[in-house]
Motif scaffolding. Structure first.
Motif, PDB file in Angstrom:
ATOM      1  N   GLU A 186      46.003  64.815  48.735  1.00 18.84           N
ATOM      2  CA  GLU A 186      46.599  63.519  49.072  1.00 18.84           C
ATOM      3  C   GLU A 186      46.614  63.322  50.577  1.00 18.84           C
ATOM      4  O   GLU A 186      46.799  64.274  51.343  1.00 18.84           O
ATOM      5  N   GLN A 187      46.396  62.075  50.978  1.00 20.85           N
ATOM      6  CA  GLN A 187      46.485  61.692  52.392  1.00 20.85           C
ATOM      7  C   GLN A 187      47.692  60.771  52.535  1.00 20.85           C
ATOM      8  O   GLN A 187      47.823  59.802  51.788  1.00 20.85           O
ATOM      9  N   GLU A 188      48.578  61.073  53.494  1.00 20.90           N
ATOM     10  CA  GLU A 188      49.772  60.248  53.698  1.00 20.90           C
ATOM     11  C   GLU A 188      49.658  59.478  55.008  1.00 20.90           C
ATOM     12  O   GLU A 188      49.331  60.039  56.052  1.00 20.90           O
ATOM     13  N   ILE A 189      49.894  58.164  54.918  1.00 16.47           N
ATOM     14  CA  ILE A 189      49.915  57.313  56.111  1.00 16.47           C
ATOM     15  C   ILE A 189      51.104  56.372  55.989  1.00 16.47           C
ATOM     16  O   ILE A 189      51.718  56.251  54.912  1.00 16.47           O
ATOM     17  N   VAL A 190      51.441  55.715  57.091  1.00 14.50           N
ATOM     18  CA  VAL A 190      52.507  54.702  57.070  1.00 14.50           C
ATOM     19  C   VAL A 190      51.888  53.379  57.487  1.00 14.50           C
ATOM     20  O   VAL A 190      51.243  53.269  58.532  1.00 14.50           O
ATOM     21  N   LEU A 191      52.051  52.372  56.637  1.00  9.77           N
ATOM     22  CA  LEU A 191      51.535  51.033  56.922  1.00  9.77           C
ATOM     23  C   LEU A 191      52.687  50.163  57.421  1.00  9.77           C
ATOM     24  O   LEU A 191      53.682  49.967  56.715  1.00  9.77           O
ATOM     25  N   ASN A 192      52.533  49.651  58.621  1.00 13.93           N
ATOM     26  CA  ASN A 192      53.534  48.761  59.195  1.00 13.93           C
ATOM     27  C   ASN A 192      53.018  47.326  59.177  1.00 13.93           C
ATOM     28  O   ASN A 192      51.856  47.057  58.862  1.00 13.93           O
ATOM     29  N   ARG A 193      53.889  46.420  59.565  1.00 16.75           N
ATOM     30  CA  ARG A 193      53.525  45.012  59.553  1.00 16.75           C
ATOM     31  C   ARG A 193      52.291  44.768  60.432  1.00 16.75           C
ATOM     32  O   ARG A 193      52.220  45.225  61.567  1.00 16.75           O
ATOM     33  N   GLY A 194      51.307  44.050  59.866  1.00 14.28           N
ATOM     34  CA  GLY A 194      50.066  43.752  60.572  1.00 14.28           C
ATOM     35  C   GLY A 194      48.963  44.767  60.339  1.00 14.28           C
ATOM     36  O   GLY A 194      47.799  44.518  60.691  1.00 14.28           O
ATOM     37  N   ASP A 195      49.304  45.921  59.771  1.00 10.54           N
ATOM     38  CA  ASP A 195      48.283  46.932  59.485  1.00 10.54           C
ATOM     39  C   ASP A 195      47.411  46.493  58.303  1.00 10.54           C
ATOM     40  O   ASP A 195      47.874  45.813  57.378  1.00 10.54           O
ATOM     41  N   ARG A 196      46.162  46.937  58.346  1.00 13.22           N
ATOM     42  CA  ARG A 196      45.227  46.613  57.267  1.00 13.22           C
ATOM     43  C   ARG A 196      44.545  47.889  56.758  1.00 13.22           C
ATOM     44  O   ARG A 196      44.235  48.795  57.539  1.00 13.22           O
ATOM     45  N   LEU A 197      44.289  47.900  55.455  1.00 10.04           N
ATOM     46  CA  LEU A 197      43.607  49.022  54.818  1.00 10.04           C
ATOM     47  C   LEU A 197      42.486  48.449  53.949  1.00 10.04           C
ATOM     48  O   LEU A 197      42.690  47.486  53.213  1.00 10.04           O
ATOM     49  N   PHE A 198      41.299  49.056  54.042  1.00 15.24           N
ATOM     50  CA  PHE A 198      40.132  48.553  53.312  1.00 15.24           C
ATOM     51  C   PHE A 198      39.552  49.680  52.456  1.00 15.24           C
ATOM     52  O   PHE A 198      39.101  50.703  52.980  1.00 15.24           O
ATOM     53  N   ALA A 199      39.572  49.484  51.146  1.00 11.74           N
ATOM     54  CA  ALA A 199      38.932  50.421  50.217  1.00 11.74           C
ATOM     55  C   ALA A 199      37.678  49.733  49.665  1.00 11.74           C
ATOM     56  O   ALA A 199      37.734  48.570  49.267  1.00 11.74           O
TER      57      ALA A 199
END
Length: 406
Positions: A328-341
């Motif tokens: 597992e990979q753990e990250i923290v997404l805050n306001r304005g962050d984007r993630l692309f799968a």
């Protein structure tokens, strides 16, 4: 049916002599005294071979030959032209008019027999070719009908598959989801989804079944059902428990869920139909996100004040080997962050120079459109992909799921 031969000769003695010779060769014979009479016979009766004099009053042998070749008769007619002139000029003129053979008068029985036998061989080849063409035409009609049926079935399958995907961009608890989905065929091996797991967690995935067409699409549909939280009986994302008080389930972490998928969907040794997947869970309250990859391209993370970068290590595809553990990979997404799968149909898209689009080009586009609304950025990516490919067709399914914390 015996060969039907038409003799066309204006001289009665010569006509009768030819008729006797050919009858001795055991062929059916008809006669005409000029080209026009012969033409009327040809339009009314089946004729296989025409033996015609060149010089005749009214319609001569050359004109008759030209008319035969331009007409839509019921069968191919083999034409032998007889003439007293045997020069090269006459030969070329006769062949140019459409004659199959050319003989100088007077012709012996032996010569006529040989020329008629040659004509029969040509007619046999023509008949065989016609028969083969008819068989091919019949087969083509059957194939076209079968293709039409298959096409309708594939279109119906595509509608069913499409109904399992999200129908429009949406926001779940302050998390925006949008996507690009361009199947390479009617039905796709790629599938994606996002959903609320409970009041505090949102899940998402993108998966890519190896191969194309119906087998890949069938497995992708099965997987989409297994990964649907609404499917309380078979869902691998929640463990439902027979307890008297809510909640009646617990959320399964991504690594365990992918491991369970791997155990359930081991590939048949003959087909080796495995798949890759990236699955993540976002905690709505604090943005903590846990992601597991199984042989899938690394997602792109774009956070405020930083450059786009790839996260994850890839992992092992699902279905190839049993007893695989996933990380597992753990990250923290805050306001304005984007993630692309996304699927490899994007990064491995080949242009006319046999170059791949590559993760680096995709990251550059994500950077270029970091201040664009999410939909406008996806339109930019799709446009650049079409430019790169050079047309509107793709060899592999193209899928990208974009996530933004709003």
């Amino acid at each position: 049916m015996p060969i039907q031969i038409l003799i066309v000769e204006d001289d009665k003695l010569t006509r009768n002599s030819l008729c006797r010779i050919i009858q001795k060769l055991d062929y059916e014979v008809m006669t005409a005294s000029d080209g026009l009479e012969a033409w009327n016979i040809l339009r009314e009766k089946p004729v296989d071979i025409v033996i015609t004099d060149w010089m005749m009053p009214g319609m001569d042998g050359l004109e008759l030959c030209k008319r035969i070749r331009s007409a839509d008769l019921r069968n191919y007619v083999y034409v032998i032209i007889l003439t007293a002139q045997g020069g090269k000029k006459e030969l070329i003129e006769a062949i140019d008019a459409g004659a199959d053979d050319f003989a100088v008068k007077p012709s012996t029985q032996l010569e006529l027999s040989a020329r008629i036998k040659a004509g029969k061989r040509i007619l046999k080849l023509q008949s065989d070719l016609k028969e083969q063409n008819e068989k091919l035409s019949k087969s083509n009609r059957k194939l076209n009908h079968a293709y039409s049926v298959i096409k309708k079935d594939l279109e119906a399958g595509a509608k069913i598959q499409s109904s399992l995907l999200p129908q429009k961009a949406s926001i779940i608890a302050g998390i925006s989801f949008d996507w690009i989905f361009l199947p390479s065929e009617f039905v796709a091996g790629d599938v994606f989804n996002y959903f609320r797991l409970d009041e505090n967690h949102v899940g998402f995935y993108v998966l890519d079944v190896a191969g194309h067409g119906i087998p890949a699409a069938m497995l992708s549909v099965t997987l989409s059902k297994a990964l649907s939280p609404a499917n309380t009986q078979e869902c691998l994302l929640k463990q439902f428990m027979p307890v008297p008080e809510p909640p009646y389930y617990k959320i399964i972490n991504p690594a365990t869920a992918i491991k369970m998928l791997n155990e359930r969907f081991q590939a048949d040794p003959e087909t080796m139909q495995y798949f890759t997947i990236v699955y993540g869970i976002i905690d709505i309250q604090n943005g903590e996100t846990v992601i597991t990859q199984a042989g899938h391209p690394c997602p792109i993370l774009l956070q405020k004040g930083t450059s786009a970068n790839l996260i994850g290590k890839g992992g092992f595809p699902v279905g190839m080997l049993p007893n695989i553990d996933y990380e597992e990979q753990e990250i923290v997404l805050n306001r304005g962050d984007r993630l692309f799968a996304f699927s490899d149909g994007i990064t491995e898209c080949i242009n006319s120079k046999q170059q791949e689009f590559s993760p680096e080009r995709l990251m550059d586009l994500v950077e270029e459109g970091r201040n664009f609304p999410l939909r406008k950025l996806l339109e930019l990516i799709e446009h650049r992909l079409h430019q790169w490919k050079g047309d509107n067709t793709f060899e592999d399914d193209v899928t990208l799921l974009a996530i933004e914390i709003t």
